[in-house]
Design an enzyme around this catalytic site. Structure first.
Site, short mmCIF file in Angstrom:
data_model
loop_
_atom_site.label_atom_id
_atom_site.label_comp_id
_atom_site.label_asym_id
_atom_site.label_seq_id
_atom_site.Cartn_x
_atom_site.Cartn_y
_atom_site.Cartn_z
N HIS A 159 -9.57 1.13 5.44
CA HIS A 159 -8.31 1.49 6.10
C HIS A 159 -8.57 2.59 7.12
O HIS A 159 -9.40 3.47 6.91
CB HIS A 159 -7.29 1.95 5.06
CG HIS A 159 -5.89 2.00 5.58
ND1 HIS A 159 -5.44 3.02 6.40
CD2 HIS A 159 -4.83 1.15 5.43
CE1 HIS A 159 -4.17 2.80 6.71
NE2 HIS A 159 -3.78 1.67 6.13
N GLY B 286 2.50 2.76 10.88
CA GLY B 286 3.43 3.85 10.65
C GLY B 286 4.12 4.37 11.89
O GLY B 286 4.76 5.43 11.86
N GLU C 26 -5.20 -4.55 10.97
CA GLU C 26 -4.23 -3.48 11.16
C GLU C 26 -4.55 -2.74 12.46
O GLU C 26 -5.38 -1.82 12.46
CB GLU C 26 -4.29 -2.49 9.99
CG GLU C 26 -3.66 -2.99 8.72
CD GLU C 26 -3.28 -1.84 7.80
OE1 GLU C 26 -2.12 -1.77 7.41
OE2 GLU C 26 -4.14 -1.00 7.50
N ASN D 51 0.86 -1.18 0.00
CA ASN D 51 0.00 0.00 0.00
C ASN D 51 0.90 1.23 0.00
O ASN D 51 1.44 1.62 1.03
CB ASN D 51 -0.91 -0.01 1.23
CG ASN D 51 -1.80 1.21 1.31
OD1 ASN D 51 -1.94 1.96 0.34
ND2 ASN D 51 -2.42 1.43 2.46
N TRP D 52 1.05 1.83 -1.18
CA TRP D 52 1.97 2.97 -1.30
C TRP D 52 1.39 4.26 -0.73
O TRP D 52 2.10 5.26 -0.61
CB TRP D 52 2.33 3.18 -2.77
CG TRP D 52 3.29 2.17 -3.31
CD1 TRP D 52 3.86 1.12 -2.62
CD2 TRP D 52 3.82 2.10 -4.64
NE1 TRP D 52 4.70 0.41 -3.43
CE2 TRP D 52 4.69 0.99 -4.69
CE3 TRP D 52 3.63 2.85 -5.79
CZ2 TRP D 52 5.38 0.62 -5.85
CZ3 TRP D 52 4.31 2.49 -6.95
CH2 TRP D 52 5.18 1.40 -6.97
N LYS D 53 0.11 4.27 -0.42
CA LYS D 53 -0.55 5.46 0.12
C LYS D 53 -0.29 6.66 -0.81
O LYS D 53 -0.32 6.52 -2.03
CB LYS D 53 -0.12 5.71 1.57
CG LYS D 53 -0.37 4.49 2.46
CD LYS D 53 -0.11 4.75 3.91
CE LYS D 53 -0.37 3.49 4.73
NZ LYS D 53 -0.21 3.72 6.18
#
Length: 255
Positions: A96, A174, A168, A9-11
């Site tokens: 998400h 992060g 998650e 997931n490159w966001k």
């Protein structure tokens, strides 16, 4: 043999130069490591078609980070499931925590997206997870039940067939602080048991990824857990070298 599902997931990251160098590296070094894994890459929407062209001869699937609940019309800035399918998207991330909190997406909106993705014969990657406060108050299971219940109520017991769930924990995303692998294993078992209370699908067909501060130094302990069936990777997926190291470790475990 059952495959391990690894989603990048490159966001809101990446550019043309990065994409070019990323796939140049993967094409040089990854060919022998993709067989035991299902690898999905979800770039920003503007780069979906560019990534699609880069993976055309690779054993990698295209994913989207989001989808709108509408098929077409006056919805400025949105992307429909028809558009995603048209350019080759196979997987769509929904639920998400960044969408839930920053864009105020409710369980109802997420359930509508889930239904739309399934109806379009694509695969939803449904994110669930608790905040740090909810964890401290022992509400993890209650929160996950709530996040699953509306989908179950609206779509019935077949809803969870041919999908991916991504656990998650929000406090691990992060932050550089990953969850304890054994704790994650217990949560994955809980999710599977909860689904099986309402569905007759095979336990082995329930795919649950873990996401939250994964890197090549800690990933092995997660892969070794029997009910962790994949990974949803953020920051570590932006480096081709780091991402491939994770893929290699999964490949070696499943060889």
């Amino acid at each position: 043999m059952k495959k391990f599902f690894i989603t990048a997931n490159w966001k809101l990251n990446g550019n043309i130069k990065m994409i070019s160098s990323f796939f140049k590296y993967l094409k040089l070094y990854s060919s022998s490591y993709l067989e035991k894994n299902t690898v999905i890459i979800a770039p920003p929407t503007i780069y979906l078609e560019r990534v699609c062209k880069n993976i055309s001869n690779m054993n990698i699937f295209l994913g989207s980070q989001n989808v709108d609940i509408n098929l077409n019309g006056a919805f400025t800035g949105e992307t429909s499931i028809l558009m995603l399918r048209d350019i080759g998207v196979k997987y769509v991330i929904i639920g998400h925590s960044e969408r839930r909190f920053l864009h105020h997406e409710t369980d109802d909106i997420i359930a509508k997206k889930f239904h739309l993705i399934k109806k379009s014969n694509l695969t939803p990657i449904l994110c669930v997870g608790e905040t740090e406060i909810e964890k401290k108050h022992n509400q993890t299971e209650q929160v996950i039940q709530r996040q699953l219940n509306l989908i179950l109520k609206n779509l019935g017991t077949s809803a969870f067939k041919n999908i991916i769930i991504a656990y998650e924990p929000i406090w691990a995303i992060g932050t550089g602080v990953s969850a304890d692998p054994e704790h994650v294993q217990l949560i994955h078992v809980f999710i599977k048991n909860y689904i099986l209370k309402y569905s007759s699908i095979n336990r082995n067909d329930i795919i649950i990824q873990y996401g939250g501060s994964i890197n090549h130094t800690n990933v092995k302990k997660f892969i070794e857990q029997p009910d962790i069936n994949g990974l949803l990777i953020g920051n570590s997926s932006l480096s081709a070298k780091e991402f491939l190291e994770i893929i290699k470790i999964a490949h070696e475990h499943y060889s």
